[in-house]
Design a protein around this motif. Structure first.
Motif, PDB file in Angstrom:
ATOM      1  N   LEU A 397       0.830  -1.193   0.000  1.00  0.00           N
ATOM      2  CA  LEU A 397       0.000   0.000   0.000  1.00  0.00           C
ATOM      3  C   LEU A 397       0.869   1.248   0.000  1.00  0.00           C
ATOM      4  O   LEU A 397       1.989   1.248   0.505  1.00  0.00           O
ATOM      5  CB  LEU A 397      -0.918   0.035   1.231  1.00  0.00           C
ATOM      6  N   SER A 398       0.336   2.310  -0.552  1.00  0.00           N
ATOM      7  CA  SER A 398       1.048   3.588  -0.592  1.00  0.00           C
ATOM      8  C   SER A 398       1.049   4.236   0.786  1.00  0.00           C
ATOM      9  O   SER A 398       0.434   3.740   1.735  1.00  0.00           O
ATOM     10  CB  SER A 398       0.350   4.525  -1.577  1.00  0.00           C
ATOM     11  N   GLU A 399       1.730   5.370   0.872  1.00  0.00           N
ATOM     12  CA  GLU A 399       1.596   6.196   2.063  1.00  0.00           C
ATOM     13  C   GLU A 399       0.170   6.735   2.157  1.00  0.00           C
ATOM     14  O   GLU A 399      -0.601   6.681   1.194  1.00  0.00           O
ATOM     15  CB  GLU A 399       2.580   7.372   2.025  1.00  0.00           C
ATOM     16  N   GLN A 400      -0.162   7.309   3.305  1.00  0.00           N
ATOM     17  CA  GLN A 400      -1.484   7.868   3.510  1.00  0.00           C
ATOM     18  C   GLN A 400      -1.691   9.131   2.671  1.00  0.00           C
ATOM     19  O   GLN A 400      -0.759   9.895   2.449  1.00  0.00           O
ATOM     20  CB  GLN A 400      -1.707   8.220   4.987  1.00  0.00           C
ATOM     21  N   GLU A 401      -2.916   9.301   2.209  1.00  0.00           N
ATOM     22  CA  GLU A 401      -3.353  10.576   1.650  1.00  0.00           C
ATOM     23  C   GLU A 401      -4.566  11.033   2.453  1.00  0.00           C
ATOM     24  O   GLU A 401      -5.507  10.267   2.666  1.00  0.00           O
ATOM     25  CB  GLU A 401      -3.741  10.462   0.178  1.00  0.00           C
ATOM     26  N   TYR A 402      -4.534  12.273   2.899  1.00  0.00           N
ATOM     27  CA  TYR A 402      -5.651  12.839   3.653  1.00  0.00           C
ATOM     28  C   TYR A 402      -6.492  13.679   2.692  1.00  0.00           C
ATOM     29  O   TYR A 402      -6.010  14.664   2.133  1.00  0.00           O
ATOM     30  CB  TYR A 402      -5.137  13.676   4.821  1.00  0.00           C
ATOM     31  N   ILE A 403      -7.725  13.259   2.492  1.00  0.00           N
ATOM     32  CA  ILE A 403      -8.577  13.909   1.489  1.00  0.00           C
ATOM     33  C   ILE A 403      -9.634  14.768   2.188  1.00  0.00           C
ATOM     34  O   ILE A 403     -10.252  14.351   3.167  1.00  0.00           O
ATOM     35  CB  ILE A 403      -9.242  12.866   0.564  1.00  0.00           C
ATOM     36  N   ASN A 439      -0.822  15.673   1.829  1.00  0.00           N
ATOM     37  CA  ASN A 439      -1.807  16.579   2.418  1.00  0.00           C
ATOM     38  C   ASN A 439      -2.002  16.295   3.901  1.00  0.00           C
ATOM     39  O   ASN A 439      -3.098  16.475   4.449  1.00  0.00           O
ATOM     40  CB  ASN A 439      -3.152  16.477   1.679  1.00  0.00           C
ATOM     41  N   ALA A 440      -0.932  15.873   4.565  1.00  0.00           N
ATOM     42  CA  ALA A 440      -1.009  15.468   5.972  1.00  0.00           C
ATOM     43  C   ALA A 440      -1.013  16.685   6.894  1.00  0.00           C
ATOM     44  O   ALA A 440      -0.496  17.748   6.544  1.00  0.00           O
ATOM     45  CB  ALA A 440       0.169  14.553   6.317  1.00  0.00           C
ATOM     46  N   PRO A 441      -1.584  16.538   8.094  1.00  0.00           N
ATOM     47  CA  PRO A 441      -1.713  17.682   9.007  1.00  0.00           C
ATOM     48  C   PRO A 441      -0.533  17.839   9.951  1.00  0.00           C
ATOM     49  O   PRO A 441       0.306  16.946  10.090  1.00  0.00           O
ATOM     50  CB  PRO A 441      -2.963  17.317   9.808  1.00  0.00           C
ATOM     51  N   ILE A 442      -0.480  18.987  10.581  1.00  0.00           N
ATOM     52  CA  ILE A 442       0.289  19.164  11.815  1.00  0.00           C
ATOM     53  C   ILE A 442      -0.598  18.699  12.955  1.00  0.00           C
ATOM     54  O   ILE A 442      -1.779  19.049  13.019  1.00  0.00           O
ATOM     55  CB  ILE A 442       0.671  20.639  12.027  1.00  0.00           C
ATOM     56  N   VAL A 443      -0.035  17.911  13.865  1.00  0.00           N
ATOM     57  CA  VAL A 443      -0.768  17.485  15.054  1.00  0.00           C
ATOM     58  C   VAL A 443       0.088  17.870  16.256  1.00  0.00           C
ATOM     59  O   VAL A 443       1.202  17.367  16.407  1.00  0.00           O
ATOM     60  CB  VAL A 443      -1.038  15.969  15.056  1.00  0.00           C
ATOM     61  N   TYR A 463      -7.302  17.448  23.121  1.00  0.00           N
ATOM     62  CA  TYR A 463      -6.108  18.118  23.624  1.00  0.00           C
ATOM     63  C   TYR A 463      -5.115  18.469  22.518  1.00  0.00           C
ATOM     64  O   TYR A 463      -4.075  19.044  22.802  1.00  0.00           O
ATOM     65  CB  TYR A 463      -5.417  17.243  24.667  1.00  0.00           C
ATOM     66  N   PHE A 464      -5.442  18.140  21.281  1.00  0.00           N
ATOM     67  CA  PHE A 464      -4.506  18.349  20.176  1.00  0.00           C
ATOM     68  C   PHE A 464      -5.174  19.119  19.049  1.00  0.00           C
ATOM     69  O   PHE A 464      -6.316  18.843  18.686  1.00  0.00           O
ATOM     70  CB  PHE A 464      -3.993  17.013  19.632  1.00  0.00           C
ATOM     71  N   ASP A 465      -4.433  20.055  18.489  1.00  0.00           N
ATOM     72  CA  ASP A 465      -4.862  20.727  17.273  1.00  0.00           C
ATOM     73  C   ASP A 465      -4.464  19.848  16.089  1.00  0.00           C
ATOM     74  O   ASP A 465      -3.319  19.400  15.996  1.00  0.00           O
ATOM     75  CB  ASP A 465      -4.182  22.099  17.174  1.00  0.00           C
ATOM     76  N   ILE A 466      -5.409  19.580  15.201  1.00  0.00           N
ATOM     77  CA  ILE A 466      -5.164  18.798  13.988  1.00  0.00           C
ATOM     78  C   ILE A 466      -5.423  19.740  12.823  1.00  0.00           C
ATOM     79  O   ILE A 466      -6.563  20.069  12.512  1.00  0.00           O
ATOM     80  CB  ILE A 466      -6.075  17.558  13.926  1.00  0.00           C
ATOM     81  N   MET A 467      -4.366  20.176  12.175  1.00  0.00           N
ATOM     82  CA  MET A 467      -4.425  21.313  11.265  1.00  0.00           C
ATOM     83  C   MET A 467      -3.866  20.926   9.894  1.00  0.00           C
ATOM     84  O   MET A 467      -2.705  20.558   9.784  1.00  0.00           O
ATOM     85  CB  MET A 467      -3.620  22.460  11.881  1.00  0.00           C
ATOM     86  N   PHE A 468      -4.707  21.016   8.866  1.00  0.00           N
ATOM     87  CA  PHE A 468      -4.353  20.546   7.533  1.00  0.00           C
ATOM     88  C   PHE A 468      -3.992  21.704   6.604  1.00  0.00           C
ATOM     89  O   PHE A 468      -4.575  22.790   6.688  1.00  0.00           O
ATOM     90  CB  PHE A 468      -5.528  19.798   6.895  1.00  0.00           C
TER      91      PHE A 468
END
Length: 527
Positions: A397-403, A439-443, A463-468
């Motif tokens: 499988l490929s790496e993750q893509e965040y859509i 298109n991965a986020p900062i966490v 408790y975490f900011d998930i920012m794309f």
């Protein structure tokens, strides 16, 4: 935050942070490799044995075998047949315990179903977008519901009196510390989530630039036949609203008389702050009858607004929930990610070839809108595919893509309920320190006033900011396809050069923080 929550939070940090787990990964590498060899031998034996005894059940099992797993290993007949269950393992960089039985038995829940819950869910599974939505926006424990404090620097900065950007940064840092010291004097905490926005840093000049854009485009289109109706989503402390209304009132009273301002705010806490800010701010007196604060999610909107309006969304797309997919390296077919939460609150990630309707529609819309031209997280050339197979133990499988499935749904809301809208939005097209994936986020979270980044979005909810980041090229094409409207994109600097009075934010050295900050932001607007 209570002590058990702190313990759980940092147990998650040390489990997922690369710097914390690298030593453990080395210790388990040999065991993982032995497991691979043993599983391959077992796969060959089972395949020979099952050829004679499972034929009557073959059709039923083929519908289930690849449902919750991803393949490991390479070469041989098993790598050519993705339906061979013996060669499939739970997705993990280092092999974890098999949770397939739990995956089959745990119920699938959505973020909407968890809204009334006061405790974080356990013994459930959910799509990645629902997990992120719940983490950020749950009314009882979500990040934006309970954790976020927006920094206010106090009096506006007098930029012409500052020597240069370093002078600005020095004063900003001092005010930042003083602001948090004042908060700690009332309610001390090690886990306060404090962040700032360009609206606050460059008040009122940033908001005045937006107001000039609104007045000019309003007069070019619908004035005087329609009112100036402004919707703002995710308005923070309400500072942009006040700056825009102050400017319109002072510069163009005729337009101000026709102005209506409506805030759509999902967070009850922030909606209260906006209302208090509106009523207490001396400059806001007279605005109250112009403003309506609507405390609900834009995705719950059911009222059609036929009148022409402007829709503002500044730094909103970056916190829209995303789905995660990986692609079969042989067939390029996508598999959708699901998060399992066990009884201890630990997280496991599974991938399925069965796409839910929202994700399946996203792929269809993206393909049509872009004519099939968009980035993918795997090599597409023949040489690139060959090269990827030369790595030791290449995955199937490929790496993750965040859509951005939530962003697509937002465009659906605009097209359906705001047919005469004009969108004005700004967000980040690139983010430093993002986790692995396309298109991965900062966490990240804050602890004792320091940012703590982690390497996965599967962290203690709230408790975490998930920012794309936002891929504006693809997003703009999808917006046009869904709404039928034309758009244009500019860099943050280009937009401000057009609409801001730059002399108000220029320092003595000629440096201008309004232009040099937010280099990684793009502004998109309907034309």
């Amino acid at each position: 935050m209570d002590s058990p929550a702190v313990t759980h939070l940092f147990r998650q940090l040390f489990r997922h942070h690369p710097a914390c787990q690298s030593r453990r990964n080395l210790a388990t590498l040999a065991t993982a490799l032995r497991n691979v060899r043993r599983q391959r031998l077992q796969a060959q034996e089972l395949q020979q044995h099952y050829q004679h005894c499972r034929a009557p059940r073959q059709q039923h099992q083929q519908q289930q075998q690849h449902r919750n797993y991803v393949a490991r290993g390479r070469g041989g007949e098993s790598s050519k047949n993705p339906h061979n269950e013996s060669n499939w393992q739970q997705r993990s960089e280092v092999f974890q315990e098999d949770m397939s039985k739990e995956f089959e038995s745990y119920p699938l829940v959505t973020a909407d179903e968890l809204r009334s819950r006061k405790e974080r869910p356990r013994r459930v599974k959910m799509l990645m977008r629902d997990f992120i939505e719940d983490s950020l926006y749950n009314p009882n424990y979500g990040y934006f519901s309970k954790q976020v404090v927006i920094f206010s620097p106090g009096e506006p900065f007098n930029f012409p009196s500052l020597h240069d950007e370093i002078d600005f940064q020095t004063i900003l840092s001092k005010r930042y510390v003083e602001f948090e010291d004042a908060l700690d004097a009332v309610s001390p905490t090690d886990t306060r989530q404090l962040w700032y926005t360009p609206t606050e840093l460059f008040r009122p000049y940033y908001g005045e630039a937006i107001a000039r854009y609104l007045i000019a485009n309003y007069k070019l289109t619908t004035y005087p036949y329609h009112d100036l109706i402004i919707y703002e989503m995710g308005a923070g402390r309400g500072t942009l609203m006040l700056n825009i209304l102050d400017y319109i009132r002072d510069v163009d009273p005729a337009v101000y008389a026709r102005t209506q301002y409506k805030i759509i705010e999902i967070s009850t806490q922030l909606a209260t702050i906006q209302n208090n800010h509106l009523l207490k701010n001396s400059h806001a007196r007279g605005h109250a009858q112009k403003v309506e604060i609507i405390n609900q999610s834009i995705f719950d909107w059911k009222t059609k607004v036929p009148s022409p309006c402007f829709f503002l969304a500044f730094e909103v797309f970056d916190n829209f929930a995303h789905d995660v997919v990986r692609y079969d390296m042989a067939t390029e077919a996508p598999l959708q990610g699901t998060v399992l939460i066990d009884g201890k609150g630990d997280y496991y990630e599974f991938y399925s070839r069965n796409l839910d309707p929202v994700t399946a529609r996203f792929f269809r819309v993206r393909d049509v809108a872009t004519d099939g031209r968009y980035k993918v997280p795997y090599p597409t050339s023949r040489f690139g595919k060959w090269l990827s197979q030369q790595r030791p133990l290449p995955g199937n499988l490929s790496e993750q893509e965040y859509i951005p499935t939530r962003l697509m749904q937002f465009f659906d809301v605009l097209g359906k309920y705001f047919p005469a809208h004009r969108l004005l939005t700004s967000d980040f097209h690139w983010l430093p320190g993002a986790i692995k994936g396309l298109n991965a986020p900062i966490v990240q979270t804050r602890y004792q006033r320091r940012p703590v980044p982690v390497s996965t979005p599967l962290v203690h909810q709230g408790y975490f900011d998930i920012m794309f980041p936002t891929d504006f090229q693809t997003s703009e094409a999808m917006y046009q396809a869904i709404t039928g409207k034309l758009t244009r994109s500019l860099s943050h600097e280009e937009f401000m050069r057009r609409w801001a009075y730059l002399e108000e934010t220029e320092t003595k050295s000629g440096e201008n923080p309004l232009l040099t900050w937010y280099k990684n932001a793009t502004v998109m607007f309907t034309v």
